[in-house]
Design an enzyme around this catalytic site. Structure first.
Site, PDB file in Angstrom:
ATOM      1  N   PHE A 113     -19.200  -0.922  -0.006  1.00  0.00           N
ATOM      2  CA  PHE A 113     -18.746   0.031   0.720  1.00  0.00           C
ATOM      3  C   PHE A 113     -19.790   1.396   0.313  1.00  0.00           C
ATOM      4  CE2 PHE A 113     -15.914   3.600   2.134  1.00  0.00           C
ATOM      5  CZ  PHE A 113     -15.858   3.492   3.420  1.00  0.00           C
ATOM      6  N   ASP A 172     -14.459  -3.566  -7.217  1.00  0.00           N
ATOM      7  CA  ASP A 172     -13.759  -2.594  -6.217  1.00  0.00           C
ATOM      8  C   ASP A 172     -12.653  -3.374  -5.395  1.00  0.00           C
ATOM      9  OD1 ASP A 172     -12.862  -0.967  -4.052  1.00  0.00           O
ATOM     10  OD2 ASP A 172     -14.843  -0.198  -3.772  1.00  0.00           O
ATOM     11  N   TYR A 199      -3.823   2.780  -0.016  1.00  0.00           N
ATOM     12  CA  TYR A 199      -3.475   3.020   1.621  1.00  0.00           C
ATOM     13  C   TYR A 199      -3.635   1.866   2.550  1.00  0.00           C
ATOM     14  CZ  TYR A 199      -8.405   4.690   1.621  1.00  0.00           C
ATOM     15  OH  TYR A 199      -9.735   4.757   1.543  1.00  0.00           O
ATOM     16  N   LYS A 200      -4.077   1.029   2.102  1.00  0.00           N
ATOM     17  CA  LYS A 200      -4.709  -0.280   2.968  1.00  0.00           C
ATOM     18  C   LYS A 200      -3.528  -1.303   2.938  1.00  0.00           C
ATOM     19  CE  LYS A 200      -9.609   0.545   2.244  1.00  0.00           C
ATOM     20  NZ  LYS A 200      -9.624   1.042   3.613  1.00  0.00           N
ATOM     21  N   ARG A 243     -13.180  -5.396  14.155  1.00  0.00           N
ATOM     22  CA  ARG A 243     -12.476  -5.999  12.894  1.00  0.00           C
ATOM     23  C   ARG A 243     -11.225  -5.759  12.927  1.00  0.00           C
ATOM     24  NH1 ARG A 243     -13.094  -2.306   7.193  1.00  0.00           N
ATOM     25  NH2 ARG A 243     -11.768  -0.997   8.534  1.00  0.00           N
TER      26      ARG A 243
END
Length: 400
Positions: free
Chosen positions: A116, A187, A212-213, A359
């Protein structure tokens, strides 16, 4: 509230509008039902009535520890090895600084081009600040194993590529790094809550992630840091905060780190966000993550098959082998952005990533086979009828 792994999905446990097909939980998970009641209760029954006493009477001060223990089995670690709070970027900065100090004679931090971007920014910023000649080496994802050698101080990787869903072999890379004397940071932003993890088994030194995913903690939910327990007492955090002090309310001007992973705490926890996350994590008590991931594979394989049959102009860029993917599938198209916007208008929520990626997250807790088929049928219609060509879909919004 618990989930029986034999009965996916359990959509009724989430606040999702009727008719909505939500394939973007890999970016922001939907709220668990009752989240708004939790937030209201914190304000009305705790903050309003208890005021500052709530830090003691309602256990606010312990939330980074108690919520961390709810997360521990989800990422495959022991209790009391996770601290929570702040953001993923802050936690990565903390552990990367610690990892570099563990190998003072080595100057290479190895990462990959699938990481990321924020992780790369943080790493470069830290190494530049240290000013000791460290180098961030960025290699292709499939070249990581080959690039690990006795010059590498730290291997710092995102387990699942945020764009393609490509999944690193965590055990293989960690083993190779340890053979070469390197420290490993994982990560888990796109892994935690999506697939089974065994961090303790593979003996990774550090892990960080957001909640939060797939964990549905809500926008801005606290991040987490895991530190292997045999190492933590030897680490002096590079960002020492008052709540990471051994006795924070002694107000000693000299910093003495707390025992264990609690020394990675920095400042005041965001209580309302913590309470919402605590509520969301309660869902996972009886979830078999292996069976959850099996169902994710079923959904992703169906999605790919439907896409090949109905939308052959789109190019699969996720690995075709499901064992090499996380819980998402990505396709490429030069019209990716307007295609996604067209889908969103038709209650199919996926997302776009630069430069040309559509995505789709496939979370079995609230996505089923019928929704997967319906989503692809709608995309087929959008393509065949050239709906995406409408002017309103061409201008990119601030958040894409």
């Amino acid at each position: 509230m618990t989930i029986d792994h034999r009965d996916f999905p359990r959509r009724h446990l989430f606040d999702l509008a009727k008719g909505l097909i939500y394939l973007d939980g890999n970016s922001l998970g939907p709220p668990v039902k009752g989240s708004e009641d939790i937030a209201y209760s914190v304000i009305d029954s705790e903050w309003k009535k208890e005021l500052i006493s709530a830090w003691n009477t309602c256990g606010w001060i312990e939330l980074p520890h108690t919520v961390g223990n709810l997360l521990a089995p989800i990422i495959g670690v022991s209790l009391d090895t996770i601290s929570m709070g702040d953001t993923l970027s802050v936690k990565l900065f903390q552990v990367l600084a610690a990892a570099v100090e563990m190998r003072p004679k080595r100057k290479v931090v190895l990462t990959d081009s699938g990481n990321f971007p924020s992780d790369l920014y943080i790493a470069n910023g830290l190494l530049d600040t240290l000013g000791r000649g460290h180098q961030l080496k960025i290699t292709k994802p499939d070249q990581v194993i080959k690039k690990i050698n006795d010059e590498v101080a730290v291997v710092c990787l995102t387990h699942v590529d945020y764009r393609t869903g490509r999944k690193h072999d965590m055990a293989e890379i960690t083993t190779r790094a340890h053979e070469c004397g390197s420290v490993v940071i994982w990560d888990l932003a796109h892994s935690a809550g999506a697939l089974p993890l065994e961090l303790e088994t593979i003996q990774a030194e550090f892990a960080v992630g957001c909640t939060y995913k797939y964990l549905n903690g809500g926008p801005g939910a606290p991040a987490f840091v895991y530190v292997r327990p045999d190492l933590v007492s030897s680490i002096q955090p590079v960002m020492p905060g008052w709540l990471g002090h051994k006795k924070p309310f002694s107000m000693d001007i000299r910093y003495t780190p707390a025992k264990g992973v609690g020394r990675f705490r920095i400042g005041t926890p965001s209580v309302i966000q913590f309470k919402i996350l605590e509520h969301a994590l309660a869902l996972w008590k009886n979830v078999d993550l292996y069976k959850l991931y099996d169902q994710s594979v079923v959904l992703s394989e169906l999605f790919i098959a439907e896409m090949k049959a109905r939308c052959p102009s789109l190019e699969l860029i996720s690995p075709s082998n499901p064992t090499q993917r996380g819980s998402q599938v990505s396709f490429a198209s030069k019209h990716a952005y307007p295609l996604i916007q067209s889908l969103i208008d038709r209650k199919v929520i996926g997302d776009f990533r630069e430069p040309n990626i559509l995505r789709f997250g496939l979370a079995p807790l609230y996505v089923d086979e019928n929704q997967v088929i319906a989503a692809v049928q709608i995309l087929e219609q959008v393509i065949n009828e050239r709906v995406w060509q409408q002017d309103k879909y061409q201008t990119k919004k601030k958040v894409t």
